[in-house]
Motif scaffolding. Sequence first.
Motif, PDB file in Angstrom:
ATOM      1  N   UNK A  40       0.464  -1.408  -0.079  1.00 35.46           N
ATOM      2  CA  UNK A  40       0.034  -0.394  -0.077  1.00 35.46           C
ATOM      3  C   UNK A  40       0.806   1.289  -0.252  1.00 35.46           C
ATOM      4  N   UNK A  41       0.335   2.109  -0.801  1.00 30.26           N
ATOM      5  CA  UNK A  41       1.215   3.570  -1.085  1.00 30.26           C
ATOM      6  C   UNK A  41       0.329   4.260  -0.897  1.00 30.26           C
ATOM      7  N   UNK A  42       0.646   5.582   0.431  1.00 26.39           N
ATOM      8  CA  UNK A  42       0.369   6.508   0.722  1.00 26.39           C
ATOM      9  C   UNK A  42       1.248   7.546   0.684  1.00 26.39           C
ATOM     10  N   UNK A  43       0.522   8.926   0.557  1.00 28.31           N
ATOM     11  CA  UNK A  43       0.602  10.041   0.506  1.00 28.31           C
ATOM     12  C   UNK A  43       0.779  10.639   1.011  1.00 28.31           C
ATOM     13  N   UNK A  44       2.542  10.844   1.956  1.00 30.88           N
ATOM     14  CA  UNK A  44       2.438  11.869   3.345  1.00 30.88           C
ATOM     15  C   UNK A  44       2.019  13.139   3.087  1.00 30.88           C
ATOM     16  N   UNK A  45       2.454  13.871   4.242  1.00 31.78           N
ATOM     17  CA  UNK A  45       1.880  15.873   4.622  1.00 31.78           C
ATOM     18  C   UNK A  45       2.697  16.308   3.440  1.00 31.78           C
ATOM     19  N   UNK A  46       3.494  15.774   2.196  1.00 32.35           N
ATOM     20  CA  UNK A  46       4.612  16.411   1.735  1.00 32.35           C
ATOM     21  C   UNK A  46       4.331  16.544   0.284  1.00 32.35           C
ATOM     22  N   UNK A  47       3.301  15.586  -0.023  1.00 28.90           N
ATOM     23  CA  UNK A  47       2.212  15.220  -0.653  1.00 28.90           C
ATOM     24  C   UNK A  47       3.298  13.741  -2.245  1.00 28.90           C
TER      25      UNK A  47
END
Length: 76
Positions: A40-47
């Motif tokens: 699962x690839x998730x977007x972090x706060x930086x995008x």
Amino acid sequence: MSLPLRITFEEKDYTYIVLTKSITKETDSIRISLNGEEYELCRNLKGDWDDADATVSDHPGLLKVIARNIKLRYRL
């Protein structure tokens, strides 16, 4: 199920399948299948996109390249 996608990383070819349906700019996580394992690839706060459950045995560089490829393909 979507078609297999190919990517070359460190002079080796890999095939992965995007399992998440209807990816949009608002999508925060994407599931992929790589070598029979699901990630699962998730977007972090930086995008940026990172693997949510990365371990030492996984290929973090390969997963980052795959995430970048998906980002470019789906214009995220």
